[in-house]
Enzyme design. Sequence first.
Site, short mmCIF file in Angstrom:
data_model
loop_
_atom_site.label_atom_id
_atom_site.label_comp_id
_atom_site.label_asym_id
_atom_site.label_seq_id
_atom_site.Cartn_x
_atom_site.Cartn_y
_atom_site.Cartn_z
CD GLU A 116 41.07 42.68 -15.49
OE1 GLU A 116 41.08 41.58 -14.89
OE2 GLU A 116 40.75 42.81 -16.67
CB CYS A 157 42.70 39.92 -5.83
SG CYS A 157 44.28 39.87 -6.69
CB CYS A 164 52.87 43.76 -14.77
SG CYS A 164 54.19 43.34 -13.60
CB CYS A 168 55.77 36.33 -14.59
SG CYS A 168 56.48 37.27 -13.22
CB CYS A 171 51.72 36.48 -15.54
SG CYS A 171 50.69 37.86 -15.04
CG ASN A 348 44.20 29.83 -12.58
OD1 ASN A 348 43.45 28.89 -12.39
ND2 ASN A 348 44.74 30.54 -11.60
CB CYS A 391 46.56 33.42 -9.51
SG CYS A 391 46.12 33.67 -7.82
S1 SF4 Z 1 52.87 37.55 -12.08
FE1 SF4 Z 1 52.18 39.01 -13.67
S2 SF4 Z 1 51.47 40.82 -12.53
FE2 SF4 Z 1 52.72 39.59 -11.10
S3 SF4 Z 1 54.81 40.43 -11.29
FE3 SF4 Z 1 54.69 38.73 -12.77
S4 SF4 Z 1 54.06 39.71 -14.70
FE4 SF4 Z 1 53.63 41.17 -13.06
#
Ligand code: SF4
Length: 400
Positions: A116, A157, A164, A168, A171, A348, A391
């Site tokens: 993306e 972006c 990932c 987090c 996210c 978000n 984000c």
């Molecule tokens: S915010 Fe999301 S994309 Fe960024 S490092 Fe953390 S888990 Fe990975």
Amino acid sequence: MLTEAMRKVTPQLVLLDAAAQPAGCTLPLFGLDAAALSARMAQAGEPAWRGRQLTEALYRQRLADLNEFTTLPKPLRQRLIAEGWQVGRPAVAQVFQSVDGTERYLIECGDAQTVETVWMPEGDDGDSGDEGDSANEAASSLAEGDSAHRRWKATLCVSSQIGCAVNCQFCLTAKLGLQRNLSAGEIAGQVVAVLARHAVEVGRDRVNLVFMGMGEPFLNYDSFMGAVRLLVTEVGLSPRRMTVSTSGIVPGIERFAAEPPEMRPRLALSLNAPNDSVREQLMPINRKWPIEAVLEAMRAVPMRPRERITFEYVLLAGVTDQPAHAREVARLARRSGLPVKVNLIAWNPGPGIDYTMPQPEAIESFRRTLIDEGIPAYLRKPRGRDIFAACGQLKRTVEG
Ligand code: SF4
């Protein structure tokens, strides 16, 4: 689950022809720099300057089909194609358009995996307070432009991995887990594909790149910096208009500190919490590299004049948005000894993530507290929430 706010708008889905990335492309030219292209041409018995012609066609003219490389003689083009060479640039496969002008792309890589990328016309104010930011620039650089050509002011972006591994908790990308690393060509290819789509004139239009899409760039360091080198050297973009955000990968920051200034983007830390105990809950990576270890590594990055390090800070209602948190972030910023500015991001919402958006009064109070404590603080405009482009929302979502 879509929230009520998301249901109010109907994003438009546009399907594009994704054939620019041919199946079975075994020898992609895109991703090779001028030296490598010249060496390939020399190996093929051609003069090395043919490599410069290839570079021009790939990165400045942004051609996606070898048949269009008319600076090369036709017999040479045909020979390259017969030998299995292709442009091999990632292609925009789907576009989701937001009511606010933001576009989210699914970009197809060679193995049919998608990644993306997000285009935000007029940016999201994430570069406020940086060297050469909007406040310091003449109004003539804004998107209205002149009569001959619309001039872009936009932020792009870019993703560095598919999925990932950092996990987090706030996210959406984390839900994918890590699928794979992107190559330098796949990272730079997202940029070139979108510049081509919008006919961006490098050096005239003002496009900022933020490496804040899917993935942790410093866990794919060589490809990330390889892409930066291609974008600076071959595409002609300035590293001062690029920002890389890390969740705090100390070995990556240490390598980054040794990059030459003319090739180094600006640095942002995805901080998101006022202290280690809150951060550990939100970002498990903090157990491996706590805040002080990250700051110590960041102190070794040589700053350019007027350059600042950005602390990205996601506000989660009741978790990170309280006045005491703001004061703690201000103390942390001062203690760091770094030239810091803070970018605040109202969290978000995403499906399956159990946090609450902060109230506007809490956001403003947080920002005001930081400013009163002497820390420059800016609120990132939420962009493309209705198309899951904001984000922390990137997850190859195809629902509208
Ligand atoms: S915010 Fe999301 S994309 Fe960024 S490092 Fe953390 S888990 Fe990975």
